[in-house]
Design an enzyme around this catalytic site. Structure first.
Site, mmCIF file in Angstrom:
data_model
loop_
_atom_site.group_PDB
_atom_site.id
_atom_site.type_symbol
_atom_site.label_atom_id
_atom_site.label_comp_id
_atom_site.label_asym_id
_atom_site.label_seq_id
_atom_site.Cartn_x
_atom_site.Cartn_y
_atom_site.Cartn_z
ATOM 1 N N ARG A 209 2.587 -43.598 -61.899
ATOM 2 C CA ARG A 209 1.624 -42.503 -61.935
ATOM 3 C C ARG A 209 1.724 -41.806 -63.290
ATOM 4 O O ARG A 209 2.821 -41.435 -63.737
ATOM 5 C CB ARG A 209 1.897 -41.506 -60.797
ATOM 6 N N GLN B 14 -2.119 -30.327 -61.912
ATOM 7 C CA GLN B 14 -0.690 -30.018 -61.839
ATOM 8 C C GLN B 14 -0.039 -30.005 -63.217
ATOM 9 O O GLN B 14 0.981 -29.335 -63.413
ATOM 10 C CB GLN B 14 0.009 -31.006 -60.918
ATOM 11 N N SER C 179 -9.679 -30.049 -60.173
ATOM 12 C CA SER C 179 -9.067 -29.140 -59.191
ATOM 13 C C SER C 179 -8.770 -27.764 -59.773
ATOM 14 O O SER C 179 -7.669 -27.234 -59.629
ATOM 15 C CB SER C 179 -7.788 -29.765 -58.629
ATOM 16 N N ASP D 116 -8.840 -34.245 -52.774
ATOM 17 C CA ASP D 116 -8.041 -34.723 -51.644
ATOM 18 C C ASP D 116 -8.817 -34.742 -50.331
ATOM 19 O O ASP D 116 -8.367 -35.355 -49.356
ATOM 20 C CB ASP D 116 -6.779 -33.866 -51.478
ATOM 21 N N ARG E 194 -2.559 -39.228 -46.780
ATOM 22 C CA ARG E 194 -3.935 -38.819 -46.501
ATOM 23 C C ARG E 194 -4.788 -40.003 -46.027
ATOM 24 O O ARG E 194 -5.709 -39.820 -45.229
ATOM 25 C CB ARG E 194 -4.552 -38.145 -47.722
ATOM 26 N N LYS F 79 5.142 -36.640 -45.526
ATOM 27 C CA LYS F 79 4.994 -36.095 -46.877
ATOM 28 C C LYS F 79 4.315 -34.735 -46.885
ATOM 29 O O LYS F 79 4.704 -33.846 -47.637
ATOM 30 C CB LYS F 79 4.211 -37.083 -47.743
#
Length: 430
Positions: A104, A152, A178, A293, A370, A395
């Protein structure tokens, strides 16, 4: 652990005590640590696996001996801790995670921290964890960060900003993903004594020192999205306890989107009351840049309701616990829906194309919490669907399966079922 899932036999009516917001809890843990009041955030460690991870790491103290910190699959912990370690004088640490975590991207955050003077080196592929960090007091000042990959990155820099020598200004480059999560960080930092201003172009932090504040808990709107999905697919009634209309959580905007999919929301003193309505839009078009999300729950619901959809602003989903966009395309095909990825990988679209469904779907959730929660309600239309690696919900929402059972769904552990069948077969032979 794999589950076969069957729908309720009667009309669904349930009350759900949602978990506390993971996004708020992780930030409160970080800010409590920076305020020397981590013990006050201890209850937040029980929210889910991600909050336990970051709490336990911070409770052990920032390493100064080159030891390894393993965040597992917790992406938020990886981003927030990289900035914290880099900005802490004396830190000496190798930070790593699962195999997926090490694929990632984190290069945009590392590049910005290096501009501020950080000593960070890659120990694997360039642009990805693991990272070796020797912390020191960073310069502060004005920097630019690519905010199109993850909000983030920005939140991580913001929380580390007060540790720097000069006030930090972060110029936001690209299509900001976001933004409500950046605004969440901003408002929470205000509670902890750090003045700041946020808009779509930049974040400006004033100099200051973290002061104590008590962590606040509210129900998780990200988790609520899956109950909106369940209410839509069952035409049932769902009460979501403690879910607030006025909240820092950007995923709150899932409510008006699900109204287009036949779910009405009424807020009461108890929380949110969800009820079904036959009034549906003919298509679902939405820009999810501020709330990517929610895409799995929206896409699965629209597909099963027969509503063509076009969900833009979802490019960041490629870098989640799995390539969530590709996963949705492949898993939706198992229910006969031919979805595509469009607009240079930034849009998930279904124009109505279908293929026959010849078997009960067996879903591969690819280790993604998810995906597991979005695909489980497919059982309403295809009883007996299989969800692989069901434990991944730990999670963010450890109680999801038990809440699903309380709502009337039947969950059968396939391994236990196999053992029972083998035992019966053995008895028959004897």
């Amino acid at each position: 652990m794999d589950y076969r899932i069957f729908p309720p036999e009667s009309i669904l009516e349930t009350t759900v005590d949602l978990p506390a917001s993971k996004s708020l809890a992780v930030r409160d843990i970080m800010l409590s640590f920076l305020s020397d009041r981590l013990s006050l955030a201890a209850p937040l460690a029980t929210v889910c696996a991600d909050t336990r991870t970051i709490y336990d790491i911070l409770a052990a103290g920032i390493p100064t001996d080159g030891s390894t910190v393993d965040v597992g699959p917790a992406g938020t912990a990886m981003r927030f801790l990289v900035a914290l370690f880099a900005a802490t004088d004396g830190a000496d640490v190798l930070i790593t995670g699962t195999e997926r975590m090490c694929h990632r991207p984190i290069g945009a955050l590392v590049d910005t921290l290096r501009e501020l003077g950080a000593d960070i080196s890659y120990k694997g592929e360039e642009g990805f964890p693991p990272l070796y960090i020797k912390g020191k007091r960073l310069s502060g000042g004005a920097v630019t960060v690519n905010a199109s990959v993850s909000s983030q990155f920005v939140s991580a820099l913001m929380m580390a900003g007060p540790l720097m020598a000069a006030p930090l200004t972060i110029m936001l480059q690209g299509n900001v993903m976001s933004l409500p999560y950046i605004e969440m960080t901003s408002r929470m930092m205000l509670r902890y004594g750090i003045k700041n201003e946020v808009d779509r172009d930049k974040v400006v932090l004033s100099s200051g020192k973290y002061s104590g504040a008590y962590p606040q808990v509210e129900a998780d709107w990200s988790a609520a999205a899956f109950w909106y999905e369940i209410a839509a697919l069952t035409a049932g009634w769902v009460t979501l306890k403690h879910l607030k209309e006025n909240t820092l959580q950007g995923d709150r905007m899932v409510a008006p989107l699900f109204e287009r999919l036949g779910v009405l929301t009424e807020f009461t003193d108890e929380g949110a009351e969800l009820s079904a309505t036959p009034d549906l839009y003919s298509t679902l078009e939405a820009d999810l840049s501020d709330m990517p999300d929610t895409a799995p729950a929206l896409a699965v619901t629209a597909a099963l309701a027969g509503l063509r959809f076009r969900l833009t602003g979802v490019g960041a989903l490629r870098d989640k616990e799995c390539d969530r966009l590709q996963a949705l395309v492949e898993e939706l095909r198992k229910i006969g829906v031919i979805a595509d990825i469009d607009n240079y990988g930034n849009t998930l679209v279904w124009e109505g194309g279908r293929v026959p469904v010849q078997v009960v779907p067996s879903f591969d959730v690819r280790g993604d919490h998810r995906m597991a929660m979005a695909l489980a309600p497919v059982a309403v239309f295809y009883p007996g669907v299989k969800i692989s690696n069901a434990e991944v919900v730990e999670k963010s929402y450890p109680g999801f399966w038990s809440d699903l059972q309380k709502a009337g769904f039947v969950l059968i552990d396939t391994e236990k079922l196999k053992q029972i069948q083998e035992a019966k077969a053995k008895e028959g032979k004897e």
